[in-house]
Scaffold this active site. Structure first.
Site, PDB file in Angstrom:
ATOM      1  N   GLY A   1      -3.340  -1.160  10.440  1.00 33.79           N
ATOM      2  CA  GLY A   1      -3.013  -1.139  11.869  1.00 33.79           C
ATOM      3  C   GLY A   1      -1.531  -0.893  12.068  1.00 33.79           C
ATOM      4  O   GLY A   1      -0.958  -1.369  13.052  1.00 33.79           O
TER       5      GLY A   1
ATOM      6  N   THR B   1       0.496   5.560  -0.306  1.00 35.87           N
ATOM      7  CA  THR B   1      -0.206   6.839  -0.448  1.00 35.87           C
ATOM      8  C   THR B   1       0.426   7.633  -1.575  1.00 35.87           C
ATOM      9  O   THR B   1       1.639   7.796  -1.610  1.00 35.87           O
ATOM     10  CB  THR B   1      -0.085   7.597   0.894  1.00 35.87           C
ATOM     11  OG1 THR B   1      -0.828   6.860   1.863  1.00 35.87           O
ATOM     12  CG2 THR B   1      -0.607   9.015   0.802  1.00 35.87           C
TER      13      THR B   1
ATOM     14  N   GLN C   1      -6.909  -0.807   1.273  1.00 41.03           N
ATOM     15  CA  GLN C   1      -6.397  -0.560   2.631  1.00 41.03           C
ATOM     16  C   GLN C   1      -7.243   0.528   3.310  1.00 41.03           C
ATOM     17  O   GLN C   1      -7.340   1.650   2.809  1.00 41.03           O
ATOM     18  CB  GLN C   1      -4.932  -0.130   2.602  1.00 41.03           C
ATOM     19  CG  GLN C   1      -4.359  -0.110   4.023  1.00 41.03           C
ATOM     20  CD  GLN C   1      -2.944   0.423   4.127  1.00 41.03           C
ATOM     21  OE1 GLN C   1      -2.646   1.499   3.632  1.00 41.03           O
ATOM     22  NE2 GLN C   1      -2.076  -0.315   4.811  1.00 41.03           N
TER      23      GLN C   1
ATOM     24  N   ARG D   1       8.660   0.801  -2.571  1.00 41.44           N
ATOM     25  CA  ARG D   1       9.339   1.756  -3.447  1.00 41.44           C
ATOM     26  C   ARG D   1       9.799   1.141  -4.763  1.00 41.44           C
ATOM     27  O   ARG D   1       9.723   1.783  -5.808  1.00 41.44           O
ATOM     28  CB  ARG D   1      10.505   2.390  -2.688  1.00 41.44           C
ATOM     29  CG  ARG D   1      10.017   3.317  -1.576  1.00 41.44           C
ATOM     30  CD  ARG D   1      11.065   3.567  -0.521  1.00 41.44           C
ATOM     31  NE  ARG D   1      11.415   2.343   0.183  1.00 41.44           N
ATOM     32  CZ  ARG D   1      12.314   2.264   1.151  1.00 41.44           C
ATOM     33  NH1 ARG D   1      12.958   3.353   1.508  1.00 41.44           N
ATOM     34  NH2 ARG D   1      12.562   1.124   1.751  1.00 41.44           N
TER      35      ARG D   1
ATOM     36  N   PRO E   1       0.843  -1.203   0.000  1.00 40.49           N
ATOM     37  CA  PRO E   1       0.000   0.000   0.000  1.00 40.49           C
ATOM     38  C   PRO E   1       0.878   1.253   0.000  1.00 40.49           C
ATOM     39  O   PRO E   1       1.805   1.350   0.798  1.00 40.49           O
ATOM     40  CB  PRO E   1      -0.776  -0.123   1.316  1.00 40.49           C
ATOM     41  CG  PRO E   1       0.043  -1.040   2.181  1.00 40.49           C
ATOM     42  CD  PRO E   1       0.769  -1.958   1.251  1.00 40.49           C
TER      43      PRO E   1
ATOM     44  N   ARG F   1      13.098  -1.485  11.442  1.00 38.67           N
ATOM     45  CA  ARG F   1      13.955  -0.657  10.570  1.00 38.67           C
ATOM     46  C   ARG F   1      15.204  -1.430  10.183  1.00 38.67           C
ATOM     47  O   ARG F   1      15.707  -2.247  10.955  1.00 38.67           O
ATOM     48  CB  ARG F   1      14.406   0.591  11.332  1.00 38.67           C
ATOM     49  CG  ARG F   1      13.385   1.690  11.282  1.00 38.67           C
ATOM     50  CD  ARG F   1      13.940   2.915  12.006  1.00 38.67           C
ATOM     51  NE  ARG F   1      12.897   3.905  12.197  1.00 38.67           N
ATOM     52  CZ  ARG F   1      12.529   4.802  11.287  1.00 38.67           C
ATOM     53  NH1 ARG F   1      13.112   4.830  10.114  1.00 38.67           N
ATOM     54  NH2 ARG F   1      11.569   5.675  11.538  1.00 38.67           N
TER      55      ARG F   1
ATOM     56  N   TYR G   1      -0.595   5.205  12.769  1.00 40.89           N
ATOM     57  CA  TYR G   1      -1.925   5.807  12.583  1.00 40.89           C
ATOM     58  C   TYR G   1      -2.884   5.378  13.699  1.00 40.89           C
ATOM     59  O   TYR G   1      -2.458   4.776  14.684  1.00 40.89           O
ATOM     60  CB  TYR G   1      -2.426   5.507  11.164  1.00 40.89           C
ATOM     61  CG  TYR G   1      -1.500   6.119  10.137  1.00 40.89           C
ATOM     62  CD1 TYR G   1      -1.408   7.504  10.022  1.00 40.89           C
ATOM     63  CD2 TYR G   1      -0.656   5.340   9.350  1.00 40.89           C
ATOM     64  CE1 TYR G   1      -0.522   8.102   9.134  1.00 40.89           C
ATOM     65  CE2 TYR G   1       0.235   5.933   8.452  1.00 40.89           C
ATOM     66  CZ  TYR G   1       0.296   7.313   8.356  1.00 40.89           C
ATOM     67  OH  TYR G   1       1.173   7.907   7.487  1.00 40.89           O
TER      68      TYR G   1
ATOM     69  N   GLY H   1      11.873  -3.142   2.930  1.00 40.80           N
ATOM     70  CA  GLY H   1      13.283  -3.237   2.548  1.00 40.80           C
ATOM     71  C   GLY H   1      13.603  -4.395   1.624  1.00 40.80           C
ATOM     72  O   GLY H   1      14.776  -4.621   1.315  1.00 40.80           O
TER      73      GLY H   1
HETATM   74  C1  LIG Z   1       5.296   6.888  -1.126  1.00 41.80           C
HETATM   75  C2  LIG Z   1       4.967   5.905  -0.026  1.00 41.80           C
HETATM   76  C3  LIG Z   1       3.692   5.867   0.469  1.00 41.80           C
HETATM   77  C4  LIG Z   1       3.352   4.920   1.461  1.00 41.80           C
HETATM   78  N1  LIG Z   1       2.052   4.847   1.886  1.00 41.80           N
HETATM   79  C5  LIG Z   1       1.676   3.832   2.688  1.00 41.80           C
HETATM   80  C6  LIG Z   1       0.304   3.599   2.945  1.00 41.80           C
HETATM   81  O1  LIG Z   1      -0.581   4.293   2.431  1.00 41.80           O
HETATM   82  N2  LIG Z   1      -0.016   2.565   3.757  1.00 41.80           N
HETATM   83  C7  LIG Z   1       0.937   1.756   4.322  1.00 41.80           C
HETATM   84  O2  LIG Z   1       0.595   0.825   5.054  1.00 41.80           O
HETATM   85  N3  LIG Z   1       2.248   1.956   4.079  1.00 41.80           N
HETATM   86  C8  LIG Z   1       2.626   2.937   3.247  1.00 41.80           C
HETATM   87  N4  LIG Z   1       3.946   3.079   2.913  1.00 41.80           N
HETATM   88  C9  LIG Z   1       4.924   2.086   3.392  1.00 41.80           C
HETATM   89  C10 LIG Z   1       5.115   0.988   2.333  1.00 41.80           C
HETATM   90  O3  LIG Z   1       3.923   0.242   2.145  1.00 41.80           O
HETATM   91  C11 LIG Z   1       6.235   0.014   2.729  1.00 41.80           C
HETATM   92  O4  LIG Z   1       5.910  -0.644   3.923  1.00 41.80           O
HETATM   93  C12 LIG Z   1       7.567   0.758   2.902  1.00 41.80           C
HETATM   94  O5  LIG Z   1       7.830   1.566   1.774  1.00 41.80           O
HETATM   95  C13 LIG Z   1       8.722  -0.232   3.067  1.00 41.80           C
HETATM   96  O6  LIG Z   1       8.755  -1.142   1.995  1.00 41.80           O
HETATM   97  P1  LIG Z   1       9.780  -0.971   0.767  1.00 41.80           P
HETATM   98  O7  LIG Z   1      11.157  -1.041   1.369  1.00 41.80           O
HETATM   99  O8  LIG Z   1       9.470  -2.160  -0.106  1.00 41.80           O
HETATM  100  O9  LIG Z   1       9.519   0.335   0.115  1.00 41.80           O
HETATM  101  C14 LIG Z   1       4.329   4.035   1.956  1.00 41.80           C
HETATM  102  C15 LIG Z   1       5.627   4.105   1.471  1.00 41.80           C
HETATM  103  C16 LIG Z   1       5.951   5.019   0.482  1.00 41.80           C
HETATM  104  C17 LIG Z   1       7.365   5.037  -0.068  1.00 41.80           C
END
Ligand SMILES: Cc1cc2nc3c(=O)[nH]c(=O)nc-3n(C[C@H](O)[C@H](O)[C@H](O)COP(=O)(O)O)c2cc1C
Length: 374
Positions: free
Chosen positions: A178, A32, A105, A322, A30, A270, A182, A300
């Site tokens: 969850g 945003t 979501q 990402r 998910p 993290r 938030y 990650g």
């Molecule tokens: C631009 C952006 C928007 C995000 N929006 C949400 C969101 O709406 N809901 C959510 O649960 N996590 C959100 N996240 C977190 C991502 O779902 C994900 O958990 C986080 O980027 C780590 O995963 P990655 O390393 O694959 O990017 C967002 C992350 C990014 C980069």
């Protein structure tokens, strides 16, 4: 040429007795994107999501508001009005036409907001009146108003109705947000919940609101259509818990009470720096072991780490944020071990309907072949 189609991330996954029947395990996290003007999902979202949809894939939408108090970012979509439902329908249809499952979501930001985003300029609502400490990013969230016990059933009901609306819009299920600091986490974690009533104090009390939301949503649309996202280890938005293992375990026990619950989606702690390299900490194993259903890991992951955790059974599915944002054909690129587009943080949350949204390039077919043969 190596037969890379057999790589673990690209193997099928079928949920015993459930809805999830996938041709590969590369899920869209998910995210945003702040391009739903006036909280109404726009036609350009159909292009964005279908670019990332594959036959037998699974996509999770950006966080989607359950009510007019759920907002804290510019131009995020909702699913609480008829107009929202009608606007989602063609987007969901388009994704389904490509053969992917699509999960909505459901989100309430709680105190991650300012009075400007709230109806009548009121204070954002939360478990407490503890304001997020300004972190120097320039964003100052407003001091929230502590919800009264008698107001909580209304918020629970907003989630229930939003879930009903999501199903009416055609989604295959919902993911209760969850995670990430938030509203649900503002109740769950002890740094942000100082209540002394039945919604604060003990772990059971702090999780009561989340459990009520889960129970209400399951009651409305059935456990087989309800998943959840949790991040017990994270400290986003000043939401920290002193005992994340206990918190995550308690929540998993609650999910297990719902036979056939759609999935448990958890975010890793993290990244740690080990020998100068960023490494995933893989903290989710106890929860994966305790949860009886489909498990999704996030945070990650890349091709190598994703393959590893599928292969060793650490998780069933992996969601990519990402990397998928910047690579609409991510499963294909993984298959070919092709180079990845780099994401541009500057356009993550901007409002342009194209730039940084639907203009990340797909692999050129010729380049595909040469990479695959290399
Ligand atoms: C631009 C952006 C928007 C995000 N929006 C949400 C969101 O709406 N809901 C959510 O649960 N996590 C959100 N996240 C977190 C991502 O779902 C994900 O958990 C986080 O980027 C780590 O995963 P990655 O390393 O694959 O990017 C967002 C992350 C990014 C980069």
């Amino acid at each position: 040429m190596v037969n890379q189609a057999a790589m673990p991330l690209l193997t099928p996954y079928k949920q015993a007795g459930g809805k999830i029947d996938l041709s590969h395990r590369v899920l869209l996290s998910p995210m945003t994107r702040c391009r739903s003007y006036g909280n109404v999902p726009q036609p350009h979202a159909a292009l964005y999501y279908t670019q990332r949809a594959t036959s037998g894939g699974l996509l999770i939408t950006e966080a989607t508001g359950v009510s007019d108090t759920a907002q804290g970012y510019p131009e995020t979509p909702g699913v609480w009005t008829r107009e929202h439902v009608e606007a989602w329908k063609p987007i969901v249809d388009a994704v389904h036409r490509k053969g992917a499952l699509f999960i909505c979501q459901l989100w309430h930001v709680g105190r991650v907001s300012t009075n400007d985003y709230q109806p009548n300029g009121q204070a954002p609502i939360s478990s407490s009146d503890i304001q997020i400490t300004p972190d120097g990013s320039g964003i100052v969230y407003s001091k929230p108003r502590r919800l009264r016990v008698d107001e909580i059933p209304q918020i629970v009901d907003d989630f229930r109705l939003a879930a009903r609306n999501a199903i009416e819009a055609g989604f295959d299920g919902v993911e209760i947000h969850g995670a990430n600091g938030y509203l649900l986490e503002q109740f769950m974690k002890d740094s942000s919940n100082d209540r002394t009533d039945e919604y604060g104090g003990s772990l059971e009390n702090r999780c009561r609101f989340a459990v009520e939301v889960i129970d209400a949503v399951v009651g409305e649309i059935g456990a087989h259509r309800v998943g959840i996202r949790l991040s017990p280890f994270l400290d986003f938005m000043d939401c920290v818990d002193s005992d994340p293992e206990a918190l995550g375990s308690y929540m998993v026990e609650q999910l297990n009470k719902h036979e056939g619950f759609l999935y448990c989606h958890m975010v890793e702690p993290r990244m740690a720096i080990v020998d100068g390299r960023r490494q995933i900490q893989h903290g989710l194993l106890p929860f994966r072991k305790a949860f009886k259903g489909t498990f999704i890991a996030a945070g990650g992951y890349d091709r190598e780490e994703g393959n590893k955790v599928i292969e060793n059974g650490y998780t069933d599915l992996v969601s990519f944020g990402r990397l998928f944002l910047a690579n609409p054909d991510l499963p294909k690129r993984f298959e070919l071990d092709a180079p990845l587009n780099k994401y541009d943080r500057n356009t993550f949350y901007t409002q342009d309907p194209i730039v940084g949204y639907t203009d990340y390039p797909f692999l050129d077919e010729d380049q595909n072949n040469s990479v695959a043969d290399a």
